[in-house]
Design an enzyme around this catalytic site. Sequence first.
Site, PDB file in Angstrom:
ATOM      1  N   THR A  42      42.158  30.010  25.833  1.00  0.00           N
ATOM      2  CA  THR A  42      40.662  29.752  25.655  1.00  0.00           C
ATOM      3  C   THR A  42      40.392  29.289  24.195  1.00  0.00           C
ATOM      4  O   THR A  42      40.832  29.903  23.187  1.00  0.00           O
ATOM      5  CB  THR A  42      39.795  31.089  26.030  1.00  0.00           C
ATOM      6  OG1 THR A  42      40.215  31.161  27.328  1.00  0.00           O
ATOM      7  CG2 THR A  42      38.445  30.953  25.962  1.00  0.00           C
ATOM      8  N   HIS A  79      44.624  31.241  38.051  1.00  0.00           N
ATOM      9  CA  HIS A  79      44.890  32.389  37.181  1.00  0.00           C
ATOM     10  C   HIS A  79      44.811  33.827  37.663  1.00  0.00           C
ATOM     11  O   HIS A  79      43.536  34.072  38.059  1.00  0.00           O
ATOM     12  CB  HIS A  79      43.808  32.386  35.968  1.00  0.00           C
ATOM     13  CG  HIS A  79      43.782  32.844  34.719  1.00  0.00           C
ATOM     14  ND1 HIS A  79      44.755  34.157  34.643  1.00  0.00           N
ATOM     15  CD2 HIS A  79      43.511  32.972  33.467  1.00  0.00           C
ATOM     16  CE1 HIS A  79      44.860  34.603  33.395  1.00  0.00           C
ATOM     17  NE2 HIS A  79      43.924  33.899  32.486  1.00  0.00           N
ATOM     18  N   ASN A  96      46.039  38.807  33.736  1.00  0.00           N
ATOM     19  CA  ASN A  96      45.354  39.299  32.573  1.00  0.00           C
ATOM     20  C   ASN A  96      43.913  39.854  33.026  1.00  0.00           C
ATOM     21  O   ASN A  96      42.864  39.872  32.651  1.00  0.00           O
ATOM     22  CB  ASN A  96      44.800  37.987  31.736  1.00  0.00           C
ATOM     23  CG  ASN A  96      46.072  37.338  30.984  1.00  0.00           C
ATOM     24  OD1 ASN A  96      47.351  38.069  31.356  1.00  0.00           O
ATOM     25  ND2 ASN A  96      46.156  36.662  30.291  1.00  0.00           N
ATOM     26  N   TYR A 110      41.850  39.327  35.513  1.00  0.00           N
ATOM     27  CA  TYR A 110      40.627  38.433  36.147  1.00  0.00           C
ATOM     28  C   TYR A 110      40.575  38.678  37.638  1.00  0.00           C
ATOM     29  O   TYR A 110      41.374  39.298  38.295  1.00  0.00           O
ATOM     30  CB  TYR A 110      40.728  37.094  35.824  1.00  0.00           C
ATOM     31  CG  TYR A 110      40.515  36.800  34.333  1.00  0.00           C
ATOM     32  CD1 TYR A 110      39.440  37.213  33.577  1.00  0.00           C
ATOM     33  CD2 TYR A 110      41.667  36.400  33.478  1.00  0.00           C
ATOM     34  CE1 TYR A 110      39.171  37.014  32.337  1.00  0.00           C
ATOM     35  CE2 TYR A 110      41.606  36.401  32.225  1.00  0.00           C
ATOM     36  CZ  TYR A 110      40.459  36.775  31.601  1.00  0.00           C
ATOM     37  OH  TYR A 110      40.432  36.668  30.056  1.00  0.00           O
ATOM     38  N   ASN A 140      42.881  43.776  30.121  1.00  0.00           N
ATOM     39  CA  ASN A 140      41.364  44.051  30.252  1.00  0.00           C
ATOM     40  C   ASN A 140      41.158  44.847  31.659  1.00  0.00           C
ATOM     41  O   ASN A 140      40.211  44.889  32.793  1.00  0.00           O
ATOM     42  CB  ASN A 140      40.981  42.549  30.994  1.00  0.00           C
ATOM     43  CG  ASN A 140      40.805  41.477  29.892  1.00  0.00           C
ATOM     44  OD1 ASN A 140      40.595  41.884  28.939  1.00  0.00           O
ATOM     45  ND2 ASN A 140      41.223  40.171  30.211  1.00  0.00           N
TER      46      ASN A 140
END
Length: 373
Positions: A30, A185, A188, A190, A246
């Site tokens: 990102t 994705h 992580n 998400y 996360n």
Amino acid sequence: MMSDTHDPLFQPHSLGALTLPNRIVMPPMTRSRASQPDDVPNELMAEYYAQRASAGLIVSEGTWISPLGKGYAWTPGIHTPAQVAGWRKVTAAVHEAGGRIFAQLWHVGRLSHVSLLDGHAPVSSSAIPAHGVNVFVADQDGKPGFVQASHPRALKVEEIHAIVDEFRQAARNAMAAGFDGVELHAANGYLVNQFIDSEANNRTDEYGGSLENRLRFLGEVTQALIEGTASKDRVGIRLAPLTTLNGCVDADPETTYAAAAKLLGELGVGYIHIAEADWDDAPHMPAAFKQRLREVYRGTLIYAGKYTAERAQAALNEGWADLIAFGRPFVANPDLPERLRAGATLNPHDRDTLFGGGARGLTDYPALAARAA
């Protein structure tokens, strides 16, 4: 430094119909440089990716598939005509420079903030907040900062089906934008990860509880991406078995992710991209686990996580990896393959320019030839 003849990093690799000239991957990172107000990819991003086209494969920064999939300020989307047109500039620049690029398709789920979602609450597998997790936002004056992710609500089953459809359309949009393929994705912390990991999913319907149910969303989205690209080979999946990033934690990650890899092998995707934990004191990913993933999934395996040239060569020689992704080194070294080939010193990256801003810290890092001149 070993010669190219014997250096596995510089051997070609077949990924479906694509021939990658080396085993070096630029992974998704990102950078928050999309044009505002509509989060459109732009010429600056095209220059950034084209500078790095000597990678065997580039995977774009995460690009959100729908308005509720956005979790960070100034990140690009891929669901409006303007965003697709913007990405077309990027892919054209990469291809003109001789490169290959996949789009990473992203739905952040609970890792968002109401200010990014027009006042709506983030959505997730379950109404479990990501305590202590911050997301990148801009205030009313456009200044960047990090805030605690907002409390999510659990998705209804019909909404889950709608998100699967959004992923299918995002894959079609990516192909229309000129990408060579797409990467899901699913790592992580998400949205897809929020279904997979046991401690982030307390559903009692067909999308929660048993391991088979927790992997259902991953399988449905993957199948939608295969349909959207019209090719199994043009679909990759990013997983992060041990990162606990996360706030996503699984009670038995080796069993869970071996099953996920087996499922993806049965679906026939082109590659699995494993994100290893790369922070200090991070959980170690045992070699036996890597071999287990190789046994259940016979396609291309990419590994990322603080690899040096020497560690990358060892991984390739040991056979549990086919490609190695170098994240932070690609930020500051547009010609990273050449530097690795020559054993040259790497430019350090400037942390203050990672998220947001302009060309500084994005496209102004010198290549070896420019530095020598």
